[in-house]
Each structure stands twice: as structure tokens, then as C-alpha cells.
Design a protein around this motif. Structure first.
Motif, short mmCIF file in Angstrom:
data_model
loop_
_atom_site.label_atom_id
_atom_site.label_comp_id
_atom_site.label_asym_id
_atom_site.label_seq_id
_atom_site.Cartn_x
_atom_site.Cartn_y
_atom_site.Cartn_z
N CYS A 1 0.83 -1.29 -0.01
CA CYS A 1 0.12 0.10 0.15
C CYS A 1 1.03 0.81 0.19
O CYS A 1 0.72 1.85 0.51
N ALA B 1 2.16 -4.90 4.29
CA ALA B 1 2.68 -5.92 5.17
C ALA B 1 2.73 -4.90 6.97
O ALA B 1 2.60 -5.77 8.15
N GLY C 1 4.14 3.72 2.52
CA GLY C 1 5.34 3.18 2.04
C GLY C 1 6.66 3.73 1.89
O GLY C 1 7.17 4.35 3.35
N VAL D 1 22.02 11.01 -4.47
CA VAL D 1 20.98 11.60 -5.13
C VAL D 1 20.76 9.73 -6.22
O VAL D 1 19.11 9.48 -6.62
N ASN D 2 21.47 9.34 -6.48
CA ASN D 2 21.11 7.62 -6.96
C ASN D 2 20.74 6.60 -6.05
O ASN D 2 19.84 5.69 -6.52
N PHE E 1 22.62 5.43 -17.47
CA PHE E 1 22.56 6.64 -17.14
C PHE E 1 21.72 7.64 -17.01
O PHE E 1 21.02 7.68 -16.68
N LYS F 1 18.64 10.29 5.75
CA LYS F 1 18.89 11.70 6.24
C LYS F 1 18.92 11.72 7.25
O LYS F 1 18.52 10.41 8.65
N TRP G 1 22.51 13.75 4.69
CA TRP G 1 22.23 12.82 3.76
C TRP G 1 23.54 12.45 3.39
O TRP G 1 24.66 12.19 3.29
N TRP H 1 16.19 3.06 6.29
CA TRP H 1 15.50 2.47 5.41
C TRP H 1 16.37 1.03 5.29
O TRP H 1 15.60 0.15 4.74
N TRP I 1 10.66 -4.58 4.77
CA TRP I 1 9.17 -4.36 3.46
C TRP I 1 10.12 -3.61 2.82
O TRP I 1 9.10 -3.31 1.59
N SER J 1 16.42 2.77 -0.33
CA SER J 1 16.04 3.46 -0.53
C SER J 1 15.49 3.63 -1.98
O SER J 1 14.34 4.22 -1.76
N SER K 1 12.93 5.77 -9.40
CA SER K 1 13.25 6.14 -7.95
C SER K 1 12.57 7.70 -7.33
O SER K 1 13.02 8.03 -6.36
N ALA L 1 6.58 5.78 -9.68
CA ALA L 1 5.31 4.77 -8.34
C ALA L 1 3.94 5.08 -9.19
O ALA L 1 3.24 4.06 -9.45
#
Ligand code: 6YU
Length: 497
Positions: free
Chosen positions: A12, A36, A42, A186-187, A200, A308, A369, A413, A418, A422, A467, A472
Motif C-alpha cells: 500500500c 505488510a 510505504g 541522488v542515485n 545513466f 537522512k 544526507w 531504510w 519491507w 531506499s 526512484s 511509482a
């Protein structure tokens, strides 16, 4: 096949929610989400640092403009600041790298003049652009982005920086190390040596200067959930097995089994679990197993960790207009984005901080970061240990021995069972074919009498917005549309709407 098929969505997060919303709107009545955890969203997860709302997961709407469905929804729900809605903000095209005002500090406790670092910053930015060009040309000179950047910097520096004195030149190279660490974040990769040069440039950006949700990203989830029928999501229900190609049961070719043994018969299952989870559990999750070409793509695509570390202070030690703070290690002129001794010096991987703005909303707070294995190790430390390391780091770089954070809050993360990391990136040897394999439904042969048994959504299945939240979201809509068009082709009036 039933005219009102049973559709189970696993997960979800935003992709599962997007799929369910689309299916329900199209008139499908037997849709359920199995999640889950005890919550929706998420990797969209909003938390608190003292009185301030902060994001534990997704931070920005990347490219907030008309072509971004997340921006359009956030605008519709009234979740954005007026500034983000202006045509000027939407029209800004910065290629994914906002032009933030920097403060730069070095490991000897000096505040550096950002102007003096322009040679390195400009060269790095050019090389990133060039790294993006290989996917259309083919014949890339190196297998990964890290090797390409390092070799090009060496060559170009020999020519362009030949008149610099040794110290200045060394400092420029240390700045390149810092930029490599920024790009790891970033990646979401451990090192740029793990990011494929050929793929890339597959990632696409949208126009619009990245914006945040003043009331938290989870506001988007709340609004979307309110549009779904109550009871559609079953929480605390981890899916353990997806039995597909269950040919004996003509009615329901898929059986989804949860950790607690409960079983759900389905005509279609949309799997939205993160790629990190899939990498770890695919062999137990799918029966029969994933076809080899799909499995190879799951393995080739990268899924790393970016965390983070929020830090709040009584007063700022950065300039008022500063938007990002870089910490440059003066012993890193070898252009490194990995530390040799993770346990002893994991903190060196933290590239610096973004400044939380506006101050009236967040007080004096920063977001640090850190990506990669160093970040994964950080997760294993206690909050006190992280606070101590951050405090020492800031004191060293500012030369101010009394700076003391008021609060620290970090994400974890990698150890989230689950998520297992990241977000995804194109690993070495990846091509667009891998992303196409990721989204390919099972069984793969179109001639099968029971097609579209297992469908795949989630950020790692989007061919060019992977990403991201919008990637998503669109992937969930895509898989819903696949089912909608399947049913309208076999029975144009069913399901109705
Ligand atoms: C964005 C941003 N952002 C920071 C950090 C993170 C991410 N992203 P979900 O995981 O949400 O849902 C799956 C569900 O499945 C979940 O609820 C599970 O509990 C459940 N599940 C798992 N197993 C299960 C089982 N067995 N049974 C049942 N349920 C199960 N994106 O747009 N802006 O600022 C950031 C950032 C720290 C962790 C981000 C950002 C990524 C998004 O959060 C993410 O893509 C989506 O939320 C995923 O949704 P989903 O539904 O797919 O999965 C050049 C170039 C390079 C390319 N990269 C460009 C950089 C762009 C990315 N930047 C990100 C940066 C930040 C800071």
C-alpha cells in the motif's frame, strides 16, 4: 475468467494506491490491498523533529509541473505553498539539480569561498551531463559513471588546471570527491562505480523547481486513501507466497498466501513490493519462480540506501541565504566516494546538509544526507552515537567547539524489512530492456489462456521516472490500465462504468 475479477494488490505504497484507485474508478469491485505494515504510504513517510513536520522518506515533488501527476494531485488537494503553484516555478528547468546557494566548509575548519571551487563544480556538472548522453549513443568508454568521471577529471585537469598551484588543485579534487558523494545520494547508490554509464541517461526530469509539502507528504496519501472504499486495505498482512499458474483452479489462477497462513484466491495480483525486497525474497515469494530474464533484470538493477539525519540547533551557524552545506575532506584528493574503514569513518560519507526552509516553519534545522554501506552501518548505531558523530563532525568543520545539536532524527531504510534500502538506480550493464523486463506481467507468453496473472508496479518498474513518487504513481496506473483494457477487449461492457 470472471467478469468481476478478484484483484489483489501487494503493498500500500503510492503505486499500490494508484492502481487500486484507478481500478475502483473503472468499476472493478473485487479489489483488495494487502499491506505488510500498519500504515499506508510505504516510502512516503512523514515524521516529527520536535514541533516540525519532516519527511523520513520522499522529500520533494521532483519537477512540479503539469506533466507530473503528483504535482497535479497535490495542487487539487490544496497541499502546496502558493510559490510552488506559480507559472515561474513550474517553468524552471534545472535538469534535476536545483541551483541551491551553498556554504562550503573543509575538514581543517575553514569556511571556503564557493567561488574558488567553481572549476571543480563546473567540471563535475559538465561530466554529469555527458554521463547522461551514452544511453542514446552506445559504445560508452567505461562500464560505470564513477570510472568515467574520474578518468575525465584526470585528463581535463591536466590540461585546464595546469597553472593552478598544488594546494588549489588538490582542493578542487577534494571537491570532486564531495560531489561524487552527493551523486551517490541522488542515485541512492553505494558508489558511482556501481551505476551503469550506458543506462545513466535513461532517467528523465520534468520542468519545475522541486517543492515540498508544508503539511507533510503523507497528506497526499491521506487524500488518495479517502477516495478508496473503506476496508479495501488489510494492514499487518505480509504476503509470503504468490502461487501463480495454478492451472488446476481455472477460476483463480493465483493464490496469495500471507505470513499468518491466510490465503486469497485471485485472478490477478499486482506486486508493488520495493526492488530491495524483491532482490532479497524473490526465490521464496514466487511459485513457480520468476523467469530467468526477469530475475536477471531484478539482479542487474541497483537498489541502494540513502538516509537522512535531521539535526536541529538553537541558532544557525550557516549564512541566512544558504540552502545547502557541503563538507569537503582535505585528505580526499583521490576522487573517492567510499570510505576505506566503514566502522571507523562512516561519517565521512555524509556529503553535508540541506537547510530546511522557511525558518519560521522549521526553526534552525538541517537535513544531512548519507548513502551507501556507510549509511547502512549508521543505521546500526544508537541515536546517541549518531548524535555524537554528527556533533564532532560539525565542530571540526566549522572550527566551533561548542556547537551542540538540540535534536537529531535519522531514517533507517536499509533495515526496514519491507523496503531493504531506499530506491532504485540503473546498475552496471543495465539497459532499457531491464526496466521493460521489470514491468512485464506473468505468464510471459501472450497465448496463455489465463494471462496477466501477476503484474508488477512500483518505482523500479518505471522506464524513466524510476526512484520517484511520480514514477511509482504512474506505474500503478499503468498496471491498472493493463487490466482495464484487457477486460474491455474481452467483454467491452464488463465491468461497467
Ligand atoms: C520523490 C523525493 N526522496 C528519499 C528517501 C526514500 C525515497 N524517494 P513503496 O515502498 O512506497 O510501497 C511498497 C509497499 O509494499 C510498502 O508499504 C511495504 O510495506 C509493502 N510491502 C513490502 N513487502 C510486502 C509484503 N511481502 N507483503 C505486503 N506488503 C509488502 N521520491 O519523488 N522525491 O524527494 C524522494 C526519497 C529517503 C526512501 C525517496 C523520493 C523515492 C520514493 O519515496 C519512492 O519512489 C516511492 O515512494 C515508492 O513507491 P512504491 O509504491 O513503488 O513503493 C540522474 C539520475 C538519477 C536518478 N535518480 C534521481 C533522483 C530522484 C530520487 N530522489 C529521491 C530523493 C529523495 C530525497
Amino acid at each position: 475468467m470472471s467478469a468481476n475479477p478478484n484483484i489483489v494488490i501487494v503493498g500500500c505504497g503510492i503505486s499500490g494506491i494508484a492502481a487500486a484507485r484507478r481500478l475502483v474508478k473503472a468499476g472493478f469491485q473485487n479489489v483488495r490491498i494487502l499491506e505488510a505494515t500498519a500504515r499506508s504510504g510505504g516510502r512516503i513517510k512523514t515524521g516529527r523533529l520536535g514541533d516540525s513536520i519532516v519527511e523520513i522518506g520522499a522529500n520533494w515533488i521532483h519537477g512540479p509541473s503539469e506533466g507530473n501527476p503528483v504535482f497535479c494531485l497535490a495542487r487539487q488537494y490544496g497541499l502546496l505553498d502558493p510559490e510552488a503553484l506559480t507559472p515561474e516555478n513550474q517553468a524552471m528547468d534545472v535538469g534535476g539539480h536545483p541551483p541551491w546557494v551553498p556554504n562550503v566548509f573543509s575538514s581543517s575548519g575553514r569556511k571556503l569561498n564557493a567561488e574558488d571551487l567553481q572549476p571543480a563544480l563546473e567540471m563535475f556538472s559538465e561530466l554529469l551531463c555527458e554521463s547522461s548522453e551514452f544511453h542514446s549513443q552506445g559504445g560508452e568508454p567505461w562500464p560505470n559513471v564513477g570510472d568515467f568521471i574520474r578518468s575525465e577529471v584526470q585528463q581535463r585537469a591536466a590540461e585546464m588546471w595546469k597553472d593552478m598551484d598544488a594546494n588549489t588543485r588538490s582542493l578542487q579534487l577534494c571537491v570532486i570527491s564531495n560531489m561524487l558523494k552527493v551523486e551517490c545520494c541522488v542515485n541512492g547508490s553505494h558508489s558511482l562505480d556501481e551505476v551503469g554509464l550506458g543506462a545513466f541517461g535513461l532517467y528523465k526530469t520534468l520542468p519545475g523547481l522541486d517543492c515540498t509539502f508544508p503539511g507533510g507528504y503523507e497528506g497526499l496519501i491521506k487524500n488518495l486513501m479517502s477516495e478508496l472504499p473503506g476496508g479495501l486495505v488489510t494492514y499487518n498482512r505480509p504476503v509470503r507466497f504468490v502461487h501463480w499458474n495454478n492451472t488446476e483452479k481455472r477460476e483463480n489462477p493465483v493464490m496469495v498466501e500471507c505470513d499468518d497462513g491466510e490465503k486469497f484466491a485471485a485472478d490477478h495480483v499486482i506486486v508493488t513490493v520495493p526492488l530491495g525486497y524483491l532482490k532479497k525474497h524473490h526465490s521464496t515469494l514466487f511459485h513457480p519462480p520468476l523467469p530467468l530474464h526477469k530475475l536477471h533484470s531484478v539482479q542487474r538493477l541497483g537498489f541502494g540506501t540513502n538516509n537522512k539525519i535531521y539535526v536541529e540547533f538553537d541558532s544557525p551557524w550557516w549564512d541566512q541565504d544558504c540552502e545547502v552545506i557541503y563538507f569537503v575532506w582535505e585528505d580526499e584528493d583521490a576522487m573517492v566516494d567510499q570510505v576505506p574503514d566503514v566502522q571507523g569513518s562512516w561519517i565521512k560519507k555524509l556529503f553535508g546538509f540541506t537547510v530546511l526552509k522557511p525558518t519560521e516553519r522549521y526553526g534552525h534545522a538541517l537535513c544531512g544526507w548519507i548513502a551507501g554501506h556507510e549509511s547502512e552501518y549508521m543505521e546500526t548505531l544508537s541515536e546517541q552515537e549518531v548524535t555524537h558523530a554528527i556533533t564532532q563532525l560539525i565542530r571540526r568543520f566549522t572550527g566551533n567547539p561548542i556547537i551542540t545539536p538540540r535534536r537529531v532524527l535519522r531514517s533507517q531504510w536499509f533495515h526496514d524489512p519491507w523496503t531493504c534500502g531506499s530506491y532504485s538506480y540503473p546498475g552496471k550493464g543495465c539497459s532499457v530492456q531491464d526496466l521493460e523486463n521489470m514491468m512485464e506481467p506473468l505468464p510471459v507468453k501472450e497465448s496463455q489462456s489465463q494471462p496477466l496473472q501477476v503484474l508488477f508496479a512500483g518505482e523500479a518498474t518505471h522506464p524513466y521516472y524510476y526512484s520517484t513518487v511520480h514514477g511509482a504513481f504512474l506505474s500503478g496506473c499503468r498496471e491498472a490500465d493493463r487490466l482495464i483494457s484487457h477486460y474491455s477487449s474481452i467483454s467491452p461492457s464488463q465491468p461497467a462504468k
